[in-house]
Design a protein around this motif. Structure first.
Motif, PDB file in Angstrom:
ATOM      1  N   PRO A   1       0.822  -1.225   0.000  1.00 37.87           N
ATOM      2  CA  PRO A   1       0.000   0.000   0.000  1.00 37.87           C
ATOM      3  C   PRO A   1       0.853   1.271   0.000  1.00 37.87           C
ATOM      4  O   PRO A   1       1.998   1.270   0.461  1.00 37.87           O
ATOM      5  CB  PRO A   1      -0.813  -0.120   1.293  1.00 37.87           C
ATOM      6  N   MET A   2       0.266   2.354  -0.465  1.00 41.01           N
ATOM      7  CA  MET A   2       1.001   3.602  -0.600  1.00 41.01           C
ATOM      8  C   MET A   2       1.318   4.255   0.735  1.00 41.01           C
ATOM      9  O   MET A   2       2.154   5.146   0.800  1.00 41.01           O
ATOM     10  CB  MET A   2       0.234   4.580  -1.492  1.00 41.01           C
ATOM     11  N   PHE A   3       0.658   3.840   1.825  1.00 41.23           N
ATOM     12  CA  PHE A   3       1.018   4.404   3.124  1.00 41.23           C
ATOM     13  C   PHE A   3       2.393   3.906   3.562  1.00 41.23           C
ATOM     14  O   PHE A   3       3.001   4.451   4.486  1.00 41.23           O
ATOM     15  CB  PHE A   3      -0.041   4.065   4.181  1.00 41.23           C
ATOM     16  N   HIS A   4       2.897   2.863   2.919  1.00 42.24           N
ATOM     17  CA  HIS A   4       4.244   2.340   3.142  1.00 42.24           C
ATOM     18  C   HIS A   4       5.158   2.971   2.095  1.00 42.24           C
ATOM     19  O   HIS A   4       4.903   2.870   0.901  1.00 42.24           O
ATOM     20  CB  HIS A   4       4.236   0.819   3.007  1.00 42.24           C
ATOM     21  N   GLY A   5       6.220   3.634   2.539  1.00 42.42           N
ATOM     22  CA  GLY A   5       7.080   4.357   1.603  1.00 42.42           C
ATOM     23  C   GLY A   5       7.649   3.491   0.496  1.00 42.42           C
ATOM     24  O   GLY A   5       7.815   3.941  -0.642  1.00 42.42           O
ATOM     25  N   PHE A   6       7.957   2.235   0.800  1.00 39.78           N
ATOM     26  CA  PHE A   6       8.470   1.297  -0.197  1.00 39.78           C
ATOM     27  C   PHE A   6       7.428   1.084  -1.295  1.00 39.78           C
ATOM     28  O   PHE A   6       7.734   1.094  -2.485  1.00 39.78           O
ATOM     29  CB  PHE A   6       8.807  -0.022   0.509  1.00 39.78           C
ATOM     30  N   GLY A   7       6.171   0.911  -0.884  1.00 40.06           N
ATOM     31  CA  GLY A   7       5.092   0.717  -1.845  1.00 40.06           C
ATOM     32  C   GLY A   7       4.817   1.968  -2.653  1.00 40.06           C
ATOM     33  O   GLY A   7       4.564   1.899  -3.859  1.00 40.06           O
ATOM     34  N   LEU A   8       4.871   3.134  -2.006  1.00 38.45           N
ATOM     35  CA  LEU A   8       4.606   4.400  -2.688  1.00 38.45           C
ATOM     36  C   LEU A   8       5.671   4.710  -3.738  1.00 38.45           C
ATOM     37  O   LEU A   8       5.353   4.987  -4.899  1.00 38.45           O
ATOM     38  CB  LEU A   8       4.551   5.534  -1.662  1.00 38.45           C
ATOM     39  N   VAL A   9       6.934   4.652  -3.313  1.00 39.95           N
ATOM     40  CA  VAL A   9       8.003   5.137  -4.188  1.00 39.95           C
ATOM     41  C   VAL A   9       8.441   4.089  -5.206  1.00 39.95           C
ATOM     42  O   VAL A   9       8.560   4.390  -6.400  1.00 39.95           O
ATOM     43  CB  VAL A   9       9.201   5.626  -3.349  1.00 39.95           C
ATOM     44  N   LYS A  10       8.670   2.840  -4.754  1.00 33.45           N
ATOM     45  CA  LYS A  10       9.129   1.832  -5.709  1.00 33.45           C
ATOM     46  C   LYS A  10       7.961   1.132  -6.402  1.00 33.45           C
ATOM     47  O   LYS A  10       8.046   0.814  -7.591  1.00 33.45           O
ATOM     48  CB  LYS A  10      10.010   0.788  -5.008  1.00 33.45           C
TER      49      LYS A  10
ATOM     50  N   GLU B   1      17.844  -8.446  -1.155  1.00 32.22           N
ATOM     51  CA  GLU B   1      17.428  -7.733   0.045  1.00 32.22           C
ATOM     52  C   GLU B   1      17.815  -6.264  -0.042  1.00 32.22           C
ATOM     53  O   GLU B   1      18.835  -5.890  -0.618  1.00 32.22           O
ATOM     54  CB  GLU B   1      18.081  -8.373   1.270  1.00 32.22           C
ATOM     55  N   GLY B   2      16.995  -5.420   0.548  1.00 35.68           N
ATOM     56  CA  GLY B   2      17.269  -3.995   0.621  1.00 35.68           C
ATOM     57  C   GLY B   2      17.077  -3.484   2.033  1.00 35.68           C
ATOM     58  O   GLY B   2      16.682  -4.213   2.941  1.00 35.68           O
ATOM     59  N   TYR B   3      17.354  -2.200   2.202  1.00 29.08           N
ATOM     60  CA  TYR B   3      17.259  -1.572   3.522  1.00 29.08           C
ATOM     61  C   TYR B   3      16.754  -0.150   3.362  1.00 29.08           C
ATOM     62  O   TYR B   3      17.127   0.555   2.413  1.00 29.08           O
ATOM     63  CB  TYR B   3      18.640  -1.554   4.195  1.00 29.08           C
ATOM     64  N   GLY B   4      15.901   0.261   4.291  1.00 28.00           N
ATOM     65  CA  GLY B   4      15.447   1.640   4.255  1.00 28.00           C
ATOM     66  C   GLY B   4      14.640   1.989   5.481  1.00 28.00           C
ATOM     67  O   GLY B   4      14.330   1.137   6.320  1.00 28.00           O
ATOM     68  N   LEU B   5      14.309   3.255   5.593  1.00 24.93           N
ATOM     69  CA  LEU B   5      13.448   3.746   6.655  1.00 24.93           C
ATOM     70  C   LEU B   5      12.602   4.870   6.075  1.00 24.93           C
ATOM     71  O   LEU B   5      13.010   5.531   5.104  1.00 24.93           O
ATOM     72  CB  LEU B   5      14.252   4.244   7.854  1.00 24.93           C
ATOM     73  N   THR B   6      11.426   5.062   6.622  1.00 23.53           N
ATOM     74  CA  THR B   6      10.487   6.031   6.065  1.00 23.53           C
ATOM     75  C   THR B   6      11.093   7.422   6.030  1.00 23.53           C
ATOM     76  O   THR B   6      10.839   8.202   5.105  1.00 23.53           O
ATOM     77  CB  THR B   6       9.178   6.039   6.883  1.00 23.53           C
ATOM     78  N   GLU B   7      11.917   7.739   7.025  1.00 20.63           N
ATOM     79  CA  GLU B   7      12.534   9.073   7.097  1.00 20.63           C
ATOM     80  C   GLU B   7      13.484   9.348   5.928  1.00 20.63           C
ATOM     81  O   GLU B   7      13.886  10.492   5.710  1.00 20.63           O
ATOM     82  CB  GLU B   7      13.287   9.226   8.421  1.00 20.63           C
ATOM     83  N   ALA B   8      13.862   8.309   5.196  1.00 22.16           N
ATOM     84  CA  ALA B   8      14.701   8.473   4.000  1.00 22.16           C
ATOM     85  C   ALA B   8      14.043   7.781   2.811  1.00 22.16           C
ATOM     86  O   ALA B   8      14.699   7.212   1.946  1.00 22.16           O
ATOM     87  CB  ALA B   8      16.099   7.917   4.242  1.00 22.16           C
TER      88      ALA B   8
ATOM     89  N   ASN C   1      12.429   5.125   2.483  1.00 22.62           N
ATOM     90  CA  ASN C   1      12.350   3.657   2.526  1.00 22.62           C
ATOM     91  C   ASN C   1      13.312   2.871   1.657  1.00 22.62           C
ATOM     92  O   ASN C   1      13.341   1.656   1.759  1.00 22.62           O
ATOM     93  CB  ASN C   1      10.919   3.170   2.216  1.00 22.62           C
ATOM     94  N   VAL C   2      14.072   3.505   0.805  1.00 16.96           N
ATOM     95  CA  VAL C   2      15.067   2.754   0.030  1.00 16.96           C
ATOM     96  C   VAL C   2      16.399   3.487   0.143  1.00 16.96           C
ATOM     97  O   VAL C   2      16.598   4.527  -0.466  1.00 16.96           O
ATOM     98  CB  VAL C   2      14.672   2.611  -1.457  1.00 16.96           C
ATOM     99  N   CYS C   3      17.306   2.918   0.941  1.00 14.05           N
ATOM    100  CA  CYS C   3      18.619   3.530   1.151  1.00 14.05           C
ATOM    101  C   CYS C   3      19.741   2.685   0.557  1.00 14.05           C
ATOM    102  O   CYS C   3      20.748   3.210   0.094  1.00 14.05           O
ATOM    103  CB  CYS C   3      18.884   3.722   2.634  1.00 14.05           C
ATOM    104  N   ALA C   4      19.554   1.373   0.623  1.00 15.25           N
ATOM    105  CA  ALA C   4      20.557   0.442   0.099  1.00 15.25           C
ATOM    106  C   ALA C   4      19.827  -0.755  -0.481  1.00 15.25           C
ATOM    107  O   ALA C   4      18.744  -1.116  -0.027  1.00 15.25           O
ATOM    108  CB  ALA C   4      21.514   0.001   1.206  1.00 15.25           C
TER     109      ALA C   4
END
Length: 539
Positions: free
Chosen positions: A232-241, A333-340, A342-345
């Motif tokens: 879902p778009m409320f999850h930054g990973f879903g919204l951006v990627k 696998e990837g890594y992220g947080l909403t403050e950045a 959700n996709v940092c590495a």
């Protein structure tokens, strides 16, 4: 046109501008696929422009906060970009928000416009008079194929009719806001380390992640390339990627309001789906599907997993399935947080290192600090800090005014970094090694014990489906480890035998201090709204 290079995503622009550019260059490409119905870029742009016109008509102005409480349906996508077009702020919340959660959110954000699923409309009507809001019902059947519309109407006769017909029929708004640095999107942290925070992201930060898409995919041509848009778009990973990144480069989003293994496999078999993104439980569900195998999987090209602990067993089993199908797809696998955003590495086909959560994106910076805020060298363990172009504008609507200051670290050059609360290290090649949340580290008799490493040892057995290790303060023994395990359906042995094998492997791999005081077999593991294992509930 065969070797056509994709249109680059522009960082110094709005989200809407990037969609406008794609629609101008690729009007007849498929932008969205919804229950196998193709929605072309020219139609996508027309819908966005019509929605923007009607939003302005009902009184929405620049910097107004519009709350979107929807799954991944066409209306949600049109609204996202229409809100962005007129310079308003999209407050994206979980589509299953309770009335009390929505009450609190509207109180904090002062949002006066609320778009919800038709099936959930009635539970929010009590908030209309309380906050003087305009409430709109959206339907999964809006812009769906006729079979879906008929079927949905027959099985949902007593719910509110969609209010979106006027949005579809409105004139097209051509003007658009160009302020790419202002607050554009409000997302909500998972609250895994405390109370959930409201995070403000700019167009610039979101587009900065999307600019990396060709680097991540190692593609320059996104024609006929489609991604699964089920997060879902409320999850930054879903919204951006899942939504934005592919649309910036002329690719397609396969919209799925609710995950379905059957529909997903059908899309793959028909060469309509080439990229998967999801949390671990999504991939476990696919692997348990008997027809998720054979030559149909050759259409898959890459899959990304994140958002929760990823076991080495899951990566291995998925990749073996791909090898047997002669597919080049691998689960990375990837890594992220909403403050950045959700996709940092991320690990990619081109840049991959086992045991890591990936290489930092080209426009993302990472450093490691110790408990005294000293910056550490490569391969030294400490708290992970993330900087660069993708970091948030800040937290909003906080009681504690110092929360933004506490979340930021500024180095001697004046560069800003987000304190992640995660523990790990970065090597000389910019690959990130994530160990655990700092708050999950347990000191057993003075020795640091990492729950994630215990979980990884347990899930090295194929008969372990899910697991969660937590630290408990025990009056007699001090800090101890409890390990919760859910066994796979295929397991035929006894629970006692499984517990013994898991216990022995943990001790042999990690030593006696990591030995759980108790291993508990559960029939069902609790999960958060994002699909993560809810270790706080277990604790």
């Amino acid at each position: 046109m065969k070797n056509e290079i994709c249109l680059p995503c522009k960082q110094k622009s709005t989200m809407y501008e990037n969609i406008l550019n794609s629609a101008t260059k690729y009007p007849n490409r498929n932008a969205l696929i919804y229950f196998f119905k193709n929605i072309k870029y020219k139609t996508l742009l027309k819908r966005i422009n019509s929605f923007a016109y009607h939003l302005k008509d009902i009184g929405v102005k620049k910097d107004d906060i519009v709350t979107v409480c929807l799954p991944n349906i066409p209306d949600a996508v049109y609204l996202l970009y229409a809100i962005n077009q007129i310079g308003a702020i999209a407050n994206i919340v979980h589509p299953l928000f309770t009335t009390s959660q929505m009450d609190e959110n509207l109180f904090l954000t002062k949002s006066k416009y609320l778009f919800v699923l038709d099936a959930n409309y009635e539970k929010y009507t009590s908030l209309v008079d309380k906050y003087s809001i305009s409430l709109f019902a959206c339907s999964p059947k809006d812009d769906a194929p006729i079979k879906i519309r008929i079927g949905y109407s027959l099985t949902n006769k007593n719910i509110k009719s969609s209010d979106m017909s006027l949005f579809y029929k409105a004139k097209c708004e051509k003007e658009y806001d160009k302020d790419y640095l202002k607050d554009s999107i409000l997302l909500h942290s998972g609250g895994t380390s405390g109370k959930s925070k409201i995070i403000a992201l700019s167009n610039f930060a979101i587009n900065s992640v999307s600019t990396n898409t060709p680097w991540i995919m190692n593609w320059t041509n996104f024609k006929n390339k489609n991604i699964l848009a089920v997060l879902p778009m409320f999850h930054g990973f879903g919204l951006v990627k899942g939504i934005h990144s592919m649309l910036c480069h002329g690719g397609g989003d396969v919209l799925m309001p609710k995950f379905s293994r059957n529909i997903t496999v059908n899309y793959i078999a028909r060469n309509k789906l080439h990229i998967l993104i999801g949390v671990p439980v999504l991939y476990e569900a696919l692997l348990s599907k008997k027809n998720f195998r054979f030559k149909k999987l050759r259409h898959l090209e890459i899959a990304f997993v994140g958002g929760d602990y990823v076991s080495s067993s899951l990566l291995e089993r998925f990749n073996i399935r791909m090898e047997k199908a002669k597919s080049r797809c691998r689960l990375r696998e990837g890594y992220g947080l909403t403050e950045a955003v959700n996709v940092c590495a991320v690990n990619t086909h081109q840049f991959y290192k086992p045991g890591t959560v990936g290489r930092l994106l080209p426009n993302v910076k990472g450093i490691i600090i110790d408990e005294n805020d000293n910056i550490l060298d490569n391969n030294q363990e400490g708290e992970i800090l993330i900087g660069g172009d993708t970091i948030m504008n800040g937290y909003r609507f906080n009681d504690d005014e110092s929360v933004n200051e506490k979340s930021i670290f500024i180095d001697k050059n004046g560069d800003k970094y987000i304190r992640t609360g995660d523990f790990g290290f970065i090597d000389k090649d910019r690959f990130l090694y994530f160990k655990t949340r700092l708050k999950r580290i347990v000191k057993v008799k003075g020795v640091n014990v990492f729950p994630s490493m215990i979980e990884d040892a347990a899930t090295s057995f194929n008969f372990v489906y899910e697991t969660c290790a937590i630290g408990i303060q025990d009056e007699k023994y001090g800090h101890i480890i409890k390990l919760y395990v859910k066994l796979s359906k295929e397991y035929q042995g006894s629970r006692e035998e499984a517990i013994k094998k898991i216990d022995e492997r943990i001790v042999s791999r990690l030593g006696i201090y990591s030995k759980p005081k108790e291993i508990i077999i559960l029939d069902k593991m609790p999960h958060t709204a994002l699909g993560k294992i809810d270790y706080k509930a277990l604790k």
